[in-house]
Design an enzyme around this catalytic site. Structure first.
Site, mmCIF file in Angstrom:
data_model
loop_
_atom_site.group_PDB
_atom_site.id
_atom_site.type_symbol
_atom_site.label_atom_id
_atom_site.label_comp_id
_atom_site.label_asym_id
_atom_site.label_seq_id
_atom_site.Cartn_x
_atom_site.Cartn_y
_atom_site.Cartn_z
ATOM 1 N N LYS A 159 0.836 -1.199 0.000
ATOM 2 C CA LYS A 159 0.000 0.000 0.000
ATOM 3 C C LYS A 159 0.870 1.247 0.000
ATOM 4 C CE LYS A 159 -4.149 -1.709 2.247
ATOM 5 N NZ LYS A 159 -5.005 -1.616 1.060
ATOM 6 N N ARG A 194 -10.928 -10.890 -0.171
ATOM 7 C CA ARG A 194 -11.829 -11.779 -0.914
ATOM 8 C C ARG A 194 -11.291 -13.209 -0.951
ATOM 9 N NH1 ARG A 194 -11.347 -7.931 -6.054
ATOM 10 N NH2 ARG A 194 -11.075 -6.494 -4.324
HETATM 11 N N1 BES Z 1 -8.387 -3.644 3.292
HETATM 12 C C1 BES Z 1 -8.510 -3.075 2.019
HETATM 13 C C2 BES Z 1 -9.770 -2.232 1.827
HETATM 14 C C3 BES Z 1 -9.969 -1.053 2.724
HETATM 15 C C4 BES Z 1 -9.836 0.232 2.224
HETATM 16 C C5 BES Z 1 -10.349 -1.188 4.037
HETATM 17 C C6 BES Z 1 -10.057 1.330 3.016
HETATM 18 C C7 BES Z 1 -10.583 -0.083 4.853
HETATM 19 C C8 BES Z 1 -10.440 1.180 4.327
HETATM 20 C C9 BES Z 1 -8.495 -4.173 0.962
HETATM 21 O O1 BES Z 1 -7.826 -5.330 1.291
HETATM 22 C C10 BES Z 1 -7.816 -3.613 -0.231
HETATM 23 O O2 BES Z 1 -6.656 -3.374 -0.125
HETATM 24 N N2 BES Z 1 -8.541 -3.426 -1.315
HETATM 25 C C11 BES Z 1 -8.003 -2.922 -2.511
HETATM 26 C C12 BES Z 1 -8.386 -3.890 -3.615
HETATM 27 C C13 BES Z 1 -7.734 -3.629 -4.922
HETATM 28 C C14 BES Z 1 -6.249 -3.924 -4.855
HETATM 29 C C15 BES Z 1 -8.370 -4.527 -5.938
HETATM 30 C C16 BES Z 1 -8.609 -1.550 -2.742
HETATM 31 O O3 BES Z 1 -9.768 -1.375 -2.450
HETATM 32 O O4 BES Z 1 -7.886 -0.673 -3.159
HETATM 33 MG MG MG Z 2 -5.779 -5.292 0.776
#
Ligand code: BES
Ligand code: MG
Ligand code: ZN
Length: 477
Positions: free
Chosen positions: A258, A331
């Site tokens: 991230k 997921r």
């Molecule tokens: N844990 C995150 C989603 C999230 C975002 C939780 C903001 C709480 C606050 C999830 O695992 C994630 O990283 N999702 C990505 C998916 C993408 C890489 C397809 C996202 O939403 O950017």
């Molecule tokens: Mg994630």
């Protein structure tokens, strides 16, 4: 904590809370105001106002409720009073129940008072104990009626929500998968549900390949937590609900690390946290519904052993998954959670809850969670339950037109479309694939509502979204 009813304040000494509706002018307020020699002009019961008075060693707090008030606002007002006026509270408290009060309103007021005891300063060297946490603390309901059941329910709801606050707000060097497994075992013992935990070896033997792939890069062993609540009054046509919660104790993104927002990712087990809190509450309330809950817990870490973008893994259902992005890890653990639940327990209704996508936050913001379901009855029951307590949901589509987003060339499915659009929907389509055509499944993406800003702290913190909602939904089935 002791809860009891008294019919008047004659021999009472302590803190007296007097909720006042703006329209409520004829009964107790003017009487109390007269006795206290307070000019009633100073307080009209307007929402979000309160008035403090001292007399004969008693502290009176008049709390404005406006002309009418919803469940969530009422709860928040009482949380505010409890949290911000704690130096004015003694451990003997009287709550004067307004005449035209519903049971749910009493529940909300008392839940709010208890939530006000929460202190985010878990690691402060000096802590101030809230007077309500004193074992001698007594809550007196001042009323001619019997509202003890509503009050006790309010206490149970708040206790479960406080459990979830703790689980979500404590940092990931404490809340690791093993901590959650121990929490589940201890809470199951205390409240009455069975807990089984599959660690690394057992998960490998079971074939939980998608779940294990996510946890590969972490020092902390993944734990696949299975909880079963069976009511003591077993009826013939007892409903059986399955819950699955995302239990990522920290989400670095993995090798697709991230670049923004990582600091908040201890919240990535908040879906699991909601399921844990709901299990505590369901067992505490002894709801007459059978509930099986699964929380796959793992840390998505960066390491030489981490799973790789382009890896192909094998899920519990034996379907293969192409990993496009290691940050789409939720997921994957949910896929195995759903498949395991359906194959081994065959529940009639299934709800999963997860901080799944940033896309759901971009779509709906912080006001409601995203709801996806293939079942009309569940859609309305979930939305109605949420509306009644201020944990709102809004439905998004699951049309097959979105199926191409998860079609892979090399495997059965891929975990990310690679496109910056409709992310919450394609995540839901991915989960749907692992529900194996179950006819009553709902998915709640709570990334925007599980962890947030409010008046109770300077930094983002847990909201316990889902604890009451899931319980209420099950109650209303
Ligand atoms: N844990 C995150 C989603 C999230 C975002 C939780 C903001 C709480 C606050 C999830 O695992 C994630 O990283 N999702 C990505 C998916 C993408 C890489 C397809 C996202 O939403 O950017
Ligand atoms: Mg994630
Ligand atoms: Zn995540």
């Amino acid at each position: 904590m002791i809860t009891k009813t008294i019919t008047n304040l004659d021999s009472f000494s302590g803190t007296i809370l007097i909720p006042v509706f703006e329209t409520y002018s004829k009964s107790i307020v003017p009487i109390v105001f007269n006795e206290l020699e307070i000019a009633s002009k100073v307080f009209f019961g307007k929402k979000d106002t309160h008035y403090l008075a001292e007399k004969n060693d008693n502290t009176y707090i008049f709390i404005g409720l406006g002309k009418s008030i919803d469940y969530k606002s009422l709860k928040t007002i009482f949380r505010r009073i409890s949290s911000k006026q704690k130096e004015n509270f003694s451990s003997n408290l009287a709550l004067v129940i307004p005449e035209q009060c519903f049971e749910e309103q009493i529940e909300a007021m008392i839940s709010g008072l208890l939530l006000g005891t929460y202190n985010l300063g878990h690691f402060k060297s000096v802590k101030v104990e809230h007077p309500f946490l004193n074992p001698e603390f007594t809550l007196n309901l001042v009323t001619e009626n019997d509202y003890l059941a509503a009050a006790k329910k309010g206490i149970k709801i708040a206790k479960a929500q406080l459990s979830t606050y703790n689980l979500v707000d404590l940092p990931p060097n404490i809340i690791n998968p093993k901590y959650l497994a121990n929490w589940a075992k201890e809470t199951g013992e205390k409240y009455g549900f069975d807990v089984e935990v599959l660690g690394y070896e057992a998960s490998k033997i079971a074939g939980l390949g998608a779940f294990l792939a996510v946890g590969k890069g972490s020092e902390n062993e993944p734990q696949f937590i299975i909880m079963n609540y069976t009511p003591t009054t077993e009826g013939k046509q007892m409903k059986h609900v399955g819950l699955v919660g995302k239990g990522i104790t920290f989400d670095t993104g993995g090798l697709n690390i991230k670049t923004a927002g990582m600091v908040h990712m201890k919240c990535d087990m908040a879906g699991g946290g909601a399921v844990f809190g709901a299990m505590q509450l369901i067992a505490d309330l002894q709801l007459p519904v059978k509930v099986t809950a699964i929380v796959p817990c793992a840390e998505n870490a960066v390491d030489a052993k981490s799973f790789l973008p382009s890896d192909v893994i094998h899920s519990y259902s034996r379907h293969s998954i192409e990993i496009i992005d290691t940050d789409a890890e939720g997921r994957l653990v949910l896929a195995d959670g759903l498949s395991y639940l359906i194959k081994n327990f065959k529940p009639e209704y299934i709800v999963d809850i997860a901080t799944l996508t940033g896309s759901s936050v971009a779509t709906l913001g912080y006001e409601c969670g995203a709801l996806f379901t293939n079942n009309e009855e569940m859609s309305s029951k979930l939305q109605e339950s949420g509306d009644s307590i201020g944990e709102r949901l809004w439905q998004l589509p699951l049309w097959d037109a979105y199926k191409s987003d998860i079609e892979s060339d090399i495997a059965d499915v891929k975990n990310y479309s690679g496109k910056p659009v409709a992310g919450a929907i394609s995540a839901a389509k991915f989960l749907e694939y692992f529900t194996h055509e179950h006819k009553a499944w709902a998915h709640l993406d709570v990334a925007g509502v599980a962890f947030g800003d409010d008046e109770f702290a300077k930094s983002k913190h847990a909201t316990a979204f889902g604890v009451h909602l899931l319980t209420k939904f099950i109650e209303n089935l």
